[in-house]
Enzyme design. Structure first.
Site, PDB file in Angstrom:
ATOM      1  N   HIS A   1     -42.558  35.346  -6.422  1.00  0.00           N
ATOM      2  CA  HIS A   1     -43.282  35.519  -5.167  1.00  0.00           C
ATOM      3  C   HIS A   1     -42.523  36.516  -4.302  1.00  0.00           C
ATOM      4  O   HIS A   1     -41.298  36.522  -4.311  1.00  0.00           O
ATOM      5  CB  HIS A   1     -43.418  34.175  -4.431  1.00  0.00           C
ATOM      6  CG  HIS A   1     -44.503  34.184  -3.420  1.00  0.00           C
ATOM      7  ND1 HIS A   1     -44.315  34.661  -2.150  1.00  0.00           N
ATOM      8  CD2 HIS A   1     -45.803  33.799  -3.514  1.00  0.00           C
ATOM      9  CE1 HIS A   1     -45.458  34.557  -1.496  1.00  0.00           C
ATOM     10  NE2 HIS A   1     -46.372  34.050  -2.288  1.00  0.00           N
TER      11      HIS A   1
ATOM     12  N   ASP B   1     -49.991  29.100  -7.850  1.00  0.00           N
ATOM     13  CA  ASP B   1     -51.018  29.365  -8.849  1.00  0.00           C
ATOM     14  C   ASP B   1     -50.708  28.784 -10.209  1.00  0.00           C
ATOM     15  O   ASP B   1     -51.584  28.663 -11.059  1.00  0.00           O
ATOM     16  CB  ASP B   1     -51.233  30.878  -8.984  1.00  0.00           C
ATOM     17  CG  ASP B   1     -51.907  31.423  -7.759  1.00  0.00           C
ATOM     18  OD1 ASP B   1     -52.827  30.756  -7.272  1.00  0.00           O
ATOM     19  OD2 ASP B   1     -51.494  32.489  -7.283  1.00  0.00           O
TER      20      ASP B   1
END
Ligand code: CMC
Length: 442
Positions: free
Chosen positions: A318, A376
């Protein structure tokens, strides 16, 4: 009052000043402190003072706006909406309460909560004419293509919520968007499988209603499993906002020109579609399918580490979190609850996911680069277990993020410093040259 002074007046004061030395000249810039997190150097006068721009592709060191909505500490793995920790909201709140919080800055009291929920419920239906828009799409269309078009097309139907200068119209547009997105999403799904559209049911909660519109048919009674409705609500809460990510920045950028909110959300949906952003949960399932079996994981990890292969471990890493994504922590547990409820705990893709997670969390390549599972990684597995096809995953992200997008858009519209977003560039193209007519070109 200069722009710099007006920002300084409204932003927490700092005694610090940043000085840049260039070509023998010192230029000072004010530093503004955040309530939490990184302070910023205000470089708005840099160009005027030096004739230079800053260069920061990907906004690695650039705050694009001032905001009071969401706080992330990527190193500590913290995410808060309006000061409340994401795990407390996911456990104790519900999506519409969180949407109210994002929009208004405070949790609603009992009367406000009731009123807000009733208002949203009364806006869930869409204009009947919109059905024809859906029918214009090929059945095999990606539902994100349908959603981007459908969301923007709301501006063609709801003329009484297009004047961005009238607060009541902005508010009405916000209610309509939050209320209608699940309806549009379920319609996109129903259209893709050739089933009739299902109208919203006012006696159902937000997530329950969405699952009902997705999975019921006019032929049979359908009761939504409360464990799944609660899991869906949690997923929506976790995805509701994430400060200035690509799609939110897109919504703000589109809105900065004065575009109407429905068009701005259409732009946000387009940005969210990319695999590096909202498309990642779909990519996770595709990756797990491609791996196929736990025995193939070492070979796959080898490919991921080989920079020439272009293969990434989807659902990992991320831009902001250099620690476990706090949303992933909540979803990991929810994932197990949903699979247990559905008797799918032995789901082969989940087995691959768990093994992959184990290996990646101990492998030097991932540890060194601080690559942890992100939200996710688990949302796709939950959706799959619920029977939601992978093409719909990003659509659900868009449904959830609509409250965050519209809250960020509203905040920008209410900000007296709002200007059209107009980045500059480092031009590295051709120097001036003479036009050569076609007959003389080699
Ligand atoms: N698999 C393998 N290597 C990776 C991955 C990954 N998923 N993510 C980053 N790296 C490597 C990258 O190659 C680089 O290595 P090196 O330093 O040797 O060049 C290093 O880690 C730093 O990565 P980066 O590309 O500079 O990081 P970024 O901040 O630009 O990218 C990201 C962040 C999310 C785009 C990226 O981690 C990624 O593509 N992840 C997979 C896609 C994904 O799961 N996206 C969902 C994000 S969460 C949902 C949302 O908030 O939108």
């Amino acid at each position: 009052m200069s722009n710099v002074e007006s920002i300084a007046k409204k932003t927490p004061a700092s005694n610090r000043i940043a000085t840049l030395s260039i070509d023998g000249k010192n230029v000072s810039f004010p530093v503004y402190d955040a309530t939490e997190g990184q302070s910023v150097i205000d470089i708005t006068k840099l160009y005027g003072e030096t004739g230079l721009f800053t260069y920061d592709p990907g906004f690695l060191s650039t705050a694009s706006c001032e905001s009071k909505i969401t706080f992330i500490d990527g190193d500590a793995g913290i995410l808060r909406y309006r000061g409340y920790d994401i795990d407390a909201l996911a456990e104790k709140s519900d999506y519409l309460e969180v949407a109210y919080l994002l929009l208004n800055g405070e949790l609603p009291n009992a009367a406000e909560n009731k009123n807000f929920k009733r208002t949203i419920t009364l806006h869930t239906m869409i204009h009947e004419q919109l059905h024809f828009l859906f029918r214009g799409f090929p059945r095999a269309s990606h539902p994100m293509a349908v959603m981007a078009g459908a969301a923007a097309s709301l501006s063609a139907f709801y003329h009484d919520s297009l004047d961005i200068n009238i607060p009541e119209q902005r508010e009405l547009a916000a209610y309509r968007l939050i209320a209608k997105m699940p309806t549009l999403a379920a319609m996109a799904y129903k259209y893709s499988i050739g089933q009739p559209f299902i109208y919203p049911q006012n006696d159902l909660g937000f997530s329950e209603n969405f699952l009902h519109m997705m999975f019921s048919t006019p032929c049979e009674k359908y009761a939504v499993n409360p464990v799944l409705a609660r899991a869906m609500d949690k997923i929506l809460i976790l995805h509701a906002d994430h400060e200035q990510n690509a799609s939110t920045s897109t919504v703000r950028m589109a809105g900065s020109s004065g575009a109407n909110p429905f068009a701005c959300i259409g732009a946000g949906i387009a940005s969210l579609w990319g695999p590096a952003h909202g498309g990642a949960n779909e990519a996770v399932i595709n990756m797990l399918r491609e791996i196929g079996d736990v025995s193939q994981i070492p070979e796959f990890i080898k490919k991921v580490k080989d920079k020439q292969s272009g293969v990434k471990l989807m659902g990992f890493g991320h831009r902001v979190y250099k620690n476990y994504d706090p949303r992933a922590t909540v979803l990991r547990k929810t994932c197990q609850e949903v699979l247990a409820e559905l008797g799918k705990i032995d789901e082969p893709l989940l087995k691959i996911a768990i093994e992959l997670e184990k290996i990646a969390l101990s492998d030097e390549y991932f540890v060194e680069r601080k690559l942890y599972p992100n939200v996710d990684f688990y949302s796709g597995i939950i959706y799959r277990a619920m029977g939601i096809p992978s093409k719909m995953f990003t659509v659900l992200f868009a449904v959830a993020r609509t409250s965050g997008w519209i809250a960020q858009w509203k905040e920008m519209m209410e900000d007296p410093k709002n200007k059209i977003g107009r980045p500059r560039q480092l031009f590295t193209g051709s120097a001036p040259r003479q036009f050569v007519t076609l007959d003389k070109r080699k």
